[in-house]
Design a protein around this motif. Structure first.
Motif, short mmCIF file in Angstrom:
data_model
loop_
_atom_site.label_atom_id
_atom_site.label_comp_id
_atom_site.label_asym_id
_atom_site.label_seq_id
_atom_site.Cartn_x
_atom_site.Cartn_y
_atom_site.Cartn_z
N LEU A 178 0.86 -1.17 0.00
CA LEU A 178 0.00 0.00 0.00
C LEU A 178 0.89 1.22 0.00
CD1 LEU A 178 -2.75 1.41 0.28
CD2 LEU A 178 -2.55 1.07 2.77
N GLY A 179 0.84 2.00 -1.08
CA GLY A 179 1.62 3.23 -1.19
C GLY A 179 0.74 4.43 -0.91
N GLU A 180 1.02 5.13 0.19
CA GLU A 180 0.23 6.30 0.57
C GLU A 180 1.14 7.48 0.83
OE1 GLU A 180 -3.74 5.46 2.74
OE2 GLU A 180 -2.15 4.51 3.91
N GLY A 181 0.66 8.66 0.46
CA GLY A 181 1.38 9.90 0.70
C GLY A 181 1.72 10.61 -0.58
N ASP A 182 2.52 11.64 -0.46
CA ASP A 182 2.91 12.45 -1.61
C ASP A 182 4.08 11.82 -2.36
OD1 ASP A 182 1.01 14.39 -0.93
OD2 ASP A 182 2.42 15.45 0.36
N ILE A 183 4.00 11.83 -3.67
CA ILE A 183 5.08 11.30 -4.50
C ILE A 183 6.19 12.35 -4.58
CG2 ILE A 183 5.70 10.57 -6.83
CD1 ILE A 183 2.86 9.40 -7.05
N THR A 184 7.39 11.91 -4.29
CA THR A 184 8.57 12.78 -4.38
C THR A 184 9.46 12.28 -5.51
OG1 THR A 184 9.99 11.49 -2.91
CG2 THR A 184 8.48 13.08 -1.86
N ASN A 185 10.52 13.00 -5.73
CA ASN A 185 11.47 12.62 -6.77
C ASN A 185 12.14 11.28 -6.47
OD1 ASN A 185 12.69 13.30 -9.26
ND2 ASN A 185 14.54 13.95 -8.20
N ASN A 186 12.12 10.84 -5.22
CA ASN A 186 12.80 9.60 -4.82
C ASN A 186 11.85 8.49 -4.40
OD1 ASN A 186 15.55 10.45 -5.18
ND2 ASN A 186 15.22 11.80 -3.42
N THR A 187 10.55 8.64 -4.61
CA THR A 187 9.59 7.62 -4.20
C THR A 187 9.89 6.28 -4.86
OG1 THR A 187 7.89 9.26 -3.72
CG2 THR A 187 7.13 7.01 -4.13
N TYR A 188 10.37 6.31 -6.09
CA TYR A 188 10.67 5.05 -6.78
C TYR A 188 11.69 4.22 -6.00
CZ TYR A 188 15.16 6.82 -8.55
OH TYR A 188 16.44 7.30 -8.65
N ARG A 189 12.60 4.88 -5.29
CA ARG A 189 13.58 4.15 -4.48
C ARG A 189 12.90 3.45 -3.30
NH1 ARG A 189 17.84 8.97 -4.85
NH2 ARG A 189 18.93 8.29 -6.74
N SER A 190 11.97 4.14 -2.67
CA SER A 190 11.22 3.53 -1.56
C SER A 190 10.43 2.32 -2.05
CB SER A 190 10.24 4.55 -0.96
OG SER A 190 10.93 5.64 -0.42
N PHE A 191 9.84 2.45 -3.25
CA PHE A 191 9.10 1.33 -3.83
C PHE A 191 10.02 0.13 -4.06
CE2 PHE A 191 8.44 -0.84 -7.92
CZ PHE A 191 7.41 -1.69 -7.51
N ARG A 192 11.15 0.37 -4.68
CA ARG A 192 12.08 -0.74 -4.97
C ARG A 192 12.52 -1.45 -3.69
NH1 ARG A 192 15.54 2.29 -9.69
NH2 ARG A 192 14.13 1.77 -11.41
N SER A 193 12.80 -0.68 -2.66
CA SER A 193 13.21 -1.26 -1.39
C SER A 193 12.08 -2.10 -0.78
CB SER A 193 13.63 -0.15 -0.42
OG SER A 193 13.92 -0.67 0.84
N ALA A 194 10.87 -1.55 -0.79
CA ALA A 194 9.72 -2.28 -0.23
C ALA A 194 9.42 -3.53 -1.04
CB ALA A 194 8.50 -1.36 -0.20
#
Length: 182
Positions: free
Chosen positions: A42-58
Motif C-alpha cells: 500500500l503506497g500512501e502519501g505524496d510522490i517525491t522525486n525519490n519515491t521510486y527508491r522507496s518502492f524498490r526497497s519495499a
C-alpha cells in the motif's frame, strides 16, 4: 481477478488511514498464513522525486510479484514518471481500491503498472502540470511555454510507451491545475 479482490480488501484500509508526508509503502497481508495468503504494498502519501527508491526497497522485502495499491493526492511530476517506470520494470500490477484516490502525479505512476485497475468507488484524477511555486494566474513567458510544450510531448511519449491513450494526456492538459478531472 486476484488484483480486483485485493483492491476490494484494501478499500477497508483507506477508511482509517491518514495521508501525510512523502509516500511510504506498507506491506499488507490477507489470509496469511495459509494457501490463500495475499500480499500487497500500500503506497500512501505524496510522490517525491525519490519515491521510486522507496518502492524498490519495499518490493525487495515483500517479494517481486506483490501488487501495489496507491492512495495519493499526487506530488512531483518527475517523481510520478520515475515511479511508473519502476512499476513497469518490476512487472508490477497497480491499482486504486474503493475509497482510495490517485490524483495528479499519482496517475502517471499508475500508468506504469503492467496491469492497472481502479475499482468502483476509487478515483483517478488528472490535471495540467505546473512548476512548484509558480503562480498559476501569471502569464507564461516564451521560454516557459516552450518548456511546457516539451514536457507535454514527453508525457505523450510516456503514455504511449505505457499503453495509455494520449487522450488522457490531452484531458489533463485541458484541466486547470486548480481543478481535477476524475
Amino acid at each position: 481477478m486476484r488484483l480486483t479482490f485485493i483492491l476490494a480488501l484494501c478499500g477497508l484500509a483507506f477508511a482509517t488511514s491518514a495521508e501525510a508526508g512523502a509516500m511510504k509503502f506498507q506491506k499488507l497481508e490477507f489470509g496469511c498464513p495459509g494457501k490463500e495468503c495475499m500480499r500487497v504494498l500500500l503506497g500512501e502519501g505524496d510522490i517525491t522525486n525519490n519515491t521510486y527508491r522507496s518502492f524498490r526497497s519495499a518490493l525487495r522485502k515483500a517479494g517481486r510479484d506483490t501488487p501495489v495499491i496507491l492512495n495519493s493526492a499526487g506530488g512531483d511530476l518527475a517523481g510520478g514518471l520515475k515511479l511508473g517506470v519502476a512499476f513497469r520494470e518490476a512487472g508490477t500490477s497497480v491499482g486504486v481500491a474503493p475509497g482510495g484516490g490517485c490524483y495528479s502525479a499519482c496517475a502517471y505512476a499508475l500508468f506504469g503498472g503492467v496491469k492497472r485497475k481502479v475499482l468502483s468507488g476509487g478515483k483517478l484524477g488528472v490535471h495540467e502540470f505546473i512548476e512548484v511555486g509558480r503562480n498559476p494566474k501569471r502569464k507564461l513567458g516564451a521560454g516557459e511555454l516552450k518548456r511546457n510544450k516539451e514536457i507535454a510531448e514527453l508525457l505523450n511519449i510516456y503514455a504511449e510507451a505505457m499503453g495509455v491513450s494520449p487522450e488522457v494526456i490531452g484531458m489533463a492538459l485541458k484541466t486547470r491545475h486548480s481543478d481535477i478531472k476524475i
